[in-house]
Design a protein around this motif. Structure first.
Motif: not given
Length: 283
Positions: A87, A90, A93, A105, A107, A113, A116, A123
């Protein structure tokens, strides 16, 4: 890839909800400083560099921006609960959540993360090849921004996704534009100053795949082609999970992991994140 509120405990998008799986912390290529630093700044330049000097630019600025018009076309095709594989920071997302989708998401980059989560998305720091929430029950999986390259083995990645997505579920994948390419490479993430062969992140396997190759791999992995399109110089394909194959897996996996009810940050993926465009140079 692609303000913001910090989310600490919230409902995670997913077909079901329960406690998160145990956290692990295995460093990987996308946790290396060049990538993390670029995401933290929200800009490049950043590249994938092959051992022979070939360079592929990574579109950090686009990933860190809001979803653009091409992204919105892709997201408009999403069905139900969505898993964004790789992701990045983000943007997709966050947009899906704003549209009312349940979305998660994943990752391997801690920085990705964190970005995001700051956008208000859900995430996990985890590899697509590790146990994941809601296995076999996601309605849609996203594989965009070059993420068909994850792990350097598109066939294995597509087989794994066929076990994550529900019977009859949808995969939306980005491919190389107008190219019948199907190649495996070993690459490093490097900054512009590193691009001539200096230090960068650790080497890892990657793949570059055009639409014809994606469809070939997809059919063998249990997917049915459903459509393909191009927009803004980017190319995409939609594939549908063949119900018989996915249903057999769901029956076998009675203890599949459930989606968590908190924004736990988990661990590692083998690789992700270039734009699917052409390389900058062949050296």
């Amino acid at each position: 890839m692609n303000g913001a509120r910090e989310t600490t405990t919230a409902e995670v998008a997913g077909p079901d909800r329960s406690a998160a799986a145990p956290t692990t912390d295995v460093p990987g290529p996308w946790g290396a400083d060049p990538y993390s630093d670029a995401l933290a700044r929200g800009r490049g330049p950043l590249f994938l560099r092959r051992t022979d000097g070939w360079l592929l630019p990574l579109e950090v600025e686009r990933w860190c921006a809001r979803a653009d018009a091409v992204d919105l076309q892709v997201l408009g095709r999403c069905e139900g609960a969505v898993l964004d594989v790789g992701c990045g920071p983000g943007r997709l997302v966050a947009e899906l959540a704003a549209r009312g989708h349940r979305v998660l998401g994943i990752d391997v980059s801690e920085t990705a993360v964190a970005r995001t989560l700051r956008l208000g998305g859900q995430a996990l720091r985890r590899s697509v090849f590790e146990p994941l929430p809601g296995e076999g029950r996601w309605d849609t999986a996203l594989l965009v921004d070059g993420n068909i390259g994850i792990g350097g083995d598109p066939a294995a990645l597509l087989r794994r996704l066929s076990r994550l997505v529900a019977p009859g579920g949808l995969l939306l994948a980005e491919t190389l534009p107008d190219m019948d390419v199907d190649e495996r490479v070993s690459v490093h993430v490097v900054r512009a100053l590193d691009a001539e062969g200096g230090a960068g992140g650790p080497a890892f396997p990657w793949a570059r795949v055009g639409t014809p190759a994606l469809l070939r791999h997809g059919v063998r992995a249990g997917w049915r082609p459903e459509g393909q399109w191009a927009a803004g110089g980017r190319s995409f394909a939609a594939l549908r999970n063949r119900s018989d194959r996915a249903a057999r897996h769901v029956r076998r996996t009675s203890s599949a992991a459930e989606p968590p009810n908190s924004t736990a940050v988990i661990s590692s993926q083998r690789a992700r994140k270039p734009s699917p465009g052409r390389p900058v140079a062949d050296r």
